[in-house]
Design a protein around this motif. Structure first.
Motif, short mmCIF file in Angstrom:
data_model
loop_
_atom_site.label_atom_id
_atom_site.label_comp_id
_atom_site.label_asym_id
_atom_site.label_seq_id
_atom_site.Cartn_x
_atom_site.Cartn_y
_atom_site.Cartn_z
N LYS A 174 1.79 -0.64 35.69
CA LYS A 174 0.95 -0.45 34.53
C LYS A 174 -0.43 -1.23 34.68
O LYS A 174 -1.43 -0.70 34.35
N ALA A 175 -0.38 -2.58 35.01
CA ALA A 175 -1.49 -3.49 35.11
C ALA A 175 -2.39 -2.90 36.22
O ALA A 175 -3.62 -2.83 35.90
N LEU A 176 -2.04 -2.17 37.21
CA LEU A 176 -2.76 -1.62 38.32
C LEU A 176 -3.44 -0.51 37.87
O LEU A 176 -4.58 -0.16 38.26
N SER A 177 -3.02 0.28 36.80
CA SER A 177 -3.59 1.47 36.44
C SER A 177 -4.82 1.18 35.84
O SER A 177 -5.56 2.00 35.44
N LYS A 178 -5.09 0.14 35.23
CA LYS A 178 -6.32 -0.27 34.27
C LYS A 178 -7.39 -0.54 35.57
O LYS A 178 -8.58 -0.55 34.77
N ILE A 179 -7.11 -0.43 36.54
CA ILE A 179 -8.55 -0.52 37.73
C ILE A 179 -8.78 0.86 37.64
O ILE A 179 -8.28 1.71 37.72
N PRO A 180 -10.14 1.14 37.41
CA PRO A 180 -10.95 2.47 37.42
C PRO A 180 -10.47 3.17 38.64
O PRO A 180 -10.16 2.57 39.65
N LYS A 181 -10.15 4.47 38.44
CA LYS A 181 -9.61 5.41 39.40
C LYS A 181 -10.57 5.48 40.79
O LYS A 181 -10.34 5.75 41.86
N SER A 182 -11.82 5.29 40.35
CA SER A 182 -13.02 5.14 41.33
C SER A 182 -12.94 4.29 42.34
O SER A 182 -13.33 4.20 43.59
N GLU A 183 -11.95 2.99 42.01
CA GLU A 183 -11.95 2.02 43.19
C GLU A 183 -10.30 2.01 43.52
O GLU A 183 -9.97 1.11 44.26
N ARG A 184 -9.52 3.12 43.15
CA ARG A 184 -8.29 3.18 43.55
C ARG A 184 -8.29 4.64 44.53
O ARG A 184 -7.61 5.66 44.15
N ASN A 185 -8.94 4.46 45.61
CA ASN A 185 -9.03 5.56 46.50
C ASN A 185 -8.62 5.62 48.06
O ASN A 185 -9.06 6.10 48.60
N ARG A 186 -7.85 4.12 47.90
CA ARG A 186 -7.19 4.18 49.44
C ARG A 186 -6.35 5.24 50.08
O ARG A 186 -6.11 5.65 51.24
N ILE A 187 -5.49 5.54 49.00
CA ILE A 187 -4.77 7.10 49.24
C ILE A 187 -4.92 8.04 48.14
O ILE A 187 -5.44 7.48 47.12
N ILE A 188 -4.56 9.41 48.23
CA ILE A 188 -4.41 10.03 47.32
C ILE A 188 -3.39 9.76 46.47
O ILE A 188 -2.04 9.64 46.83
N ILE A 189 -3.71 9.82 45.17
CA ILE A 189 -2.66 9.24 44.25
C ILE A 189 -1.72 10.46 43.47
O ILE A 189 -2.58 11.37 43.05
N ASP A 190 -0.63 10.33 43.60
CA ASP A 190 0.12 11.25 43.03
C ASP A 190 0.26 11.01 41.44
O ASP A 190 1.26 9.82 41.05
N GLU A 191 -0.43 11.55 40.52
CA GLU A 191 -0.38 11.21 39.27
C GLU A 191 0.74 12.20 38.47
O GLU A 191 0.72 11.87 37.09
N PHE A 192 1.30 13.17 38.91
CA PHE A 192 1.91 13.98 38.19
C PHE A 192 3.63 13.76 38.08
O PHE A 192 3.95 13.17 39.01
N ASP A 193 4.13 13.86 36.91
CA ASP A 193 5.61 13.62 36.85
C ASP A 193 6.24 14.49 37.85
O ASP A 193 5.84 15.93 37.82
N VAL A 194 7.31 14.23 38.52
CA VAL A 194 8.17 15.07 39.66
C VAL A 194 8.47 16.46 39.06
O VAL A 194 8.69 17.21 39.82
N THR A 195 8.93 16.28 37.78
CA THR A 195 9.49 17.52 37.38
C THR A 195 8.62 18.45 37.07
O THR A 195 8.93 19.52 36.71
N GLU A 196 7.20 18.19 37.02
CA GLU A 196 6.24 19.31 36.90
C GLU A 196 5.71 19.78 38.26
O GLU A 196 4.83 20.66 38.44
N GLN A 197 6.15 19.01 39.29
CA GLN A 197 5.38 19.60 40.62
C GLN A 197 5.89 20.62 41.20
O GLN A 197 7.09 20.83 41.07
N GLU A 198 5.05 21.29 41.80
CA GLU A 198 5.66 22.64 42.78
C GLU A 198 5.81 21.82 44.06
O GLU A 198 5.38 21.05 44.73
N HIS A 199 7.30 22.32 44.40
CA HIS A 199 7.89 21.65 45.62
C HIS A 199 7.15 22.64 46.94
O HIS A 199 7.21 23.66 46.99
N ILE A 200 6.60 21.47 47.78
CA ILE A 200 5.97 22.17 48.85
C ILE A 200 6.87 21.64 50.08
O ILE A 200 7.34 20.79 50.26
N LYS A 201 6.97 22.65 50.96
CA LYS A 201 7.78 22.51 52.01
C LYS A 201 6.91 21.79 53.17
O LYS A 201 5.76 21.58 53.23
N GLY A 202 7.87 21.10 53.84
CA GLY A 202 7.25 20.21 54.88
C GLY A 202 7.04 18.86 54.52
O GLY A 202 6.90 18.45 53.58
#
Length: 483
Positions: free
Chosen positions: A103-131
């Motif tokens: 939670k504390a890390l989430s307060k860092i601006p998103k522009s400064e959290r770009n080391r990886i692509i962030i998964d921000e969606f709840d897993v129950t809402e995601q479309e399952h992608i194969k592979g």
């Protein structure tokens, strides 16, 4: 400046070994300083918390239920043993730290959290992608932590319709308020994995240490059997390993997998206990000395870097320093490695940059060392009922922890007792009196205080927020806890 021991990955030598010195004259001074550090600088942006748990109460209240979904087995007895420690009230410090830090890390601006692509969606809402995603895209949305990487009939060797894969049960859908909490689904799963690994180590430790109680009731080895407790611990590690893989981040997989190895390495260091232990070709088993089979030479084996050879002529101060470094390294492996690497993993999953990731790692390391050093101190001072497990047991198990090492520094003849693991009649009583005489507990408290202060300093790399204030309070409470 505060000073702390840096573990040297080389043979101890007189020139490089220095006992930690403490610039704080008393524990009271250190606590007052810590309290100043955790005081919010601005009442408009932070809040003083009485209970850090409240920051992540929803996630923590569902922790045991979520873990139960992960460890389910087709065998009812295995389920019973595996879930036994989750039924009792535990500290749950490790998952609590992961969640609040996330939670504390989430307060860092998103522009400064770009080391990886962030998964921000709840897993129950995601479309399952194969592979399996390519490296560098391991956190992309769609690769749910609940999706198997291989077909279930391969994983189980049975028709998946007959057996439900517990790791494929979807996580509870997060309420709208928890989406705003800033904790990512993979960070939630990380917290659950960390507690599973820790609990597996408790099941194994209680067998190794012949414990008879844990969290205020019979330990797993007593309630069931040694064999069942060991197998249940192995099963938890197996389930945790699958969950680790499904985080789909190679860096995090590497971090968490090495913590499992670290726990075992630390346990082996504790079996030897100290660089002053007797011969390397013997081990103690149920009070009996057993010879270790000689190596054939087909597999290279190396001596531990903290070893002090019998033929080496070293002074008392060098011996004490080597023992302190051995103790701190063992403490890191057994306790701080899981805290430090899980904190680092949470930062990696957040997309934060390297300096933040490193500070999160150091925070977990310093806090973990503080936690275990306080634990070693409480072993001398707490009752069984207050501690939740057998207290005053370290000396009886032959363990040389910080209090007796500080006493040994002042009284060299204690080295003989440490080397023989306090096995002779009267050794334990002599050691206890020495700890009292030479203020071993007070010096241990000061040592823990230094690590606490260092952890608080690490947290200053994070933006000011309610979550950071809660972490600071939690850090200070680790130092002042009584159980």
């Amino acid at each position: 400046m505060l000073r702390r021991t840096i573990l040297k990955q080389r043979q101890p030598s007189k020139s490089c070994l220095v006992i930690p010195k403490y610039t704080y004259s008393s524990f009271k001074t250190a606590v007052e300083t810590a309290e100043k550090l955790i005081s919010p600088q601005s009442t408009t942006t932070t809040t003083k918390f009485q209970d850090p748990f409240s920051i992540v109460s929803h996630e923590m209240s569902n922790l045991a239920k979520s873990i139960a979904n992960l460890i389910g087995s087709g065998h009812p007895t295995l389920n019973r043993v595996s879930s036994y420690y989750f039924e009792a009230e535990g500290k749950n410090v490790r998952p609590l730290i992961v969640l609040i830090l996330s939670k504390a890390l989430s307060k860092i601006p998103k522009s400064e959290r770009n080391r990886i692509i962030i998964d921000e969606f709840d897993v129950t809402e995601q479309e399952h992608i194969k592979g399996t995603p390519k490296y560098g895209q391991e956190s992309i949305a769609g690769n749910s932590v609940d999706d198997s990487l291989s077909p279930l009939n391969i994983l189980h060797g049975i028709n998946p319709r007959i057996i439900l894969d517990p790791l494929s049960k979807p996580m509870d859908k997060l309420p709208e308020m928890d989406k705003l909490n800033g904790i990512l689904p993979k960070q939630r799963r990380l917290a659950e994995i960390v507690e599973m690994i820790h609990t597996a180590s408790l099941l194994h430790d209680d067998v190794i240490d012949l414990s008879d109680s844990r969290r205020g009731r019979p330990s797993g080895n007593i309630a069931f059997t040694n064999k069942m407790a060991v197998l249940a611990g192995d099963f938890l590690l197996g389930r945790a390993s699958v969950a680790i893989a499904r985080l789909r981040n190679p860096e995090v997989i590497e971090l968490l997998s090495t913590t499992i190895a670290n726990l075992v390495e630390g346990e082996f260091m504790q079996l030897k206990n100290t660089v002053l232990s007797e011969k390397d070709n013997t081990i103690e088993n149920d009070g009996q000395i057993k010879n270790i089979p000689e190596a054939t030479g087909k597999v290279p084996t190396e001596k531990h870097e903290y070893r002090v050879n019998e033929q080496d002529i070293v002074d008392h101060e060098t011996n004490v320093q080597a023992a302190f470094e051995y103790y701190l390294h063992k403490t890191y492996l057994k306790t701080a490695s899981l805290m430090s690497k899980s904190c680092r993993a949470a930062a990696v999953l957040s997309g934060a940059q390297d300096p933040i990731i490193e500070n999160c790692y150091q925070f977990g390391r310093n806090l973990g060392l503080c936690f275990q050093i306080v634990d070693d101190m409480l072993d001398y001072t707490s009752s069984d009922s207050a501690f939740g497990k057998p207290s005053q047991a370290d000396l009886k198990l032959g363990l040389a922890t910080a209090p007796i090492l500080f006493a040994w520094k002042q009284e060299p003849k204690l080295g003989d007792l440490i080397a023989r693991k306090f096995k002779e009649t009267g050794d334990v009583e002599i050691a206890r009196r020495a700890v009292e005489k030479y203020n071993g507990l007070e010096k241990t408290r000061e040592m823990a205080t230094n690590y606490c202060m260092a952890a608080l300093k690490n947290l200053r790399s994070l933006p000011e927020s309610d979550a950071r204030s809660a972490l600071e309070l939690l850090t200070n409470s680790v130092l002042t806890r009584s159980k």
